[in-house]
Design an enzyme around this catalytic site. Structure first.
Site, mmCIF file in Angstrom:
data_model
loop_
_atom_site.group_PDB
_atom_site.id
_atom_site.type_symbol
_atom_site.label_atom_id
_atom_site.label_comp_id
_atom_site.label_asym_id
_atom_site.label_seq_id
_atom_site.Cartn_x
_atom_site.Cartn_y
_atom_site.Cartn_z
ATOM 1 N N SER A 188 25.451 -6.863 -18.289
ATOM 2 C CA SER A 188 24.063 -6.433 -17.733
ATOM 3 C C SER A 188 24.128 -4.605 -16.919
ATOM 4 O O SER A 188 22.917 -4.427 -16.882
ATOM 5 C CB SER A 188 23.643 -7.818 -17.223
ATOM 6 O OG SER A 188 24.046 -8.326 -16.117
ATOM 7 N N GLY B 139 25.971 -10.496 -19.652
ATOM 8 C CA GLY B 139 27.339 -11.096 -19.821
ATOM 9 C C GLY B 139 28.194 -11.463 -20.515
ATOM 10 O O GLY B 139 28.571 -12.223 -19.691
ATOM 11 N N HIS C 139 20.967 -8.139 -10.107
ATOM 12 C CA HIS C 139 20.971 -7.562 -10.224
ATOM 13 C C HIS C 139 20.182 -6.699 -9.823
ATOM 14 O O HIS C 139 19.115 -6.389 -9.190
ATOM 15 C CB HIS C 139 20.782 -7.620 -11.931
ATOM 16 C CG HIS C 139 21.676 -8.380 -13.251
ATOM 17 N ND1 HIS C 139 21.068 -9.939 -12.846
ATOM 18 C CD2 HIS C 139 21.852 -8.204 -14.173
ATOM 19 C CE1 HIS C 139 22.121 -10.543 -13.771
ATOM 20 N NE2 HIS C 139 22.390 -9.330 -14.426
#
Length: 213
Positions: free
Chosen positions: A39, A76, A189
């Site tokens: 990701s 993922g 993130h």
């Protein structure tokens, strides 16, 4: 004799020009760069075109480096998943350079470092066998995973790079990981504003590989 000497010099100059031109062409030959990541490379939670891979594509154009960029990153993804997918990607895209940005999800799940290392080594081997050069992108796990696990996890990337003589970008989140304001609400993130920094951590290690024949 004078005429013959002039003709000989012209012939030598023409030959030298052709050889140098061929060398220059080989040096600047277009390359295909495959990015195999998770990701952090798949623009999770970001607007399209704002992640570090998209910024890399812009950098390549601005530097007039002829390269086709293939982003095969999946949110993922683990090292196991990347190892499974890589052979088909190598066959399809025939990359000159493979950037492996995997391991973070293994770490966050607390999976054995030895298993992640075996998968990464296998991917490097597959890429090399396919004729590609490799850049390994290193990462860290948060300190709450324990010092021993965290140190072994981080050291894994350097060990693989050294043993396989592959390129290494030691820590892709250097200058980002310790700044909460650069992260999305999940605190995992990075925001788009952090991705130029991420590219800055990877670019100096990728550029020498791109400049080799």
């Amino acid at each position: 004799m004078i005429l013959f000497e002039k003709l000989r010099r012209c012939l030598l100059l023409s030959l030298a020009s052709l050889l140098l031109g061929g060398a220059a062409h080989a040096y600047s030959a277009p390359k295909t760069v495959l990015v195999l990541g998770d990701s952090l490379s798949a623009e999770y939670g970001l607007a399209r075109g704002t992640g570090w891979v998209a910024l890399l594509e812009q950098r390549l154009k601005s530097q007039k480096l002829e390269a086709t960029l293939v982003n095969a990153s999946v949110s993922g993804e683990t090292t196991s998943g990347g190892r499974t997918r890589l052979p088909a990607l190598l066959k399809k895209h025939k990359p000159d350079v493979v950037v492996i940005e995997l391991g973070a999800n293994d770490g966050l799940r607390g999976l054995p470092v030895a298993a992640a290392e075996a998968n990464l080594r296998a991917m490097v081997g597959d890429a090399r066998q396919a004729g590609a050069k490799v850049l390994i992108v290193g990462n860290r796990v948060p300190p709450n995973y324990g010092r021993d696990y965290a140190e072994k996890f981080f050291a894994m990337f350097g060990a693989i790079s050294k043993d396989t003589k592959s390129g290494l970008a030691p820590f892709m989140l250097d200058g980002v990981a310790d700044k909460i304001e650069l992260f999305q609400p999940d605190r995992l993130h990075p925001l788009a504003s952090a991705h130029p920094i991420i590219l800055g951590n990877i670019w100096p290690h990728l550029l020498p590989i791109l400049r080799t024949k």
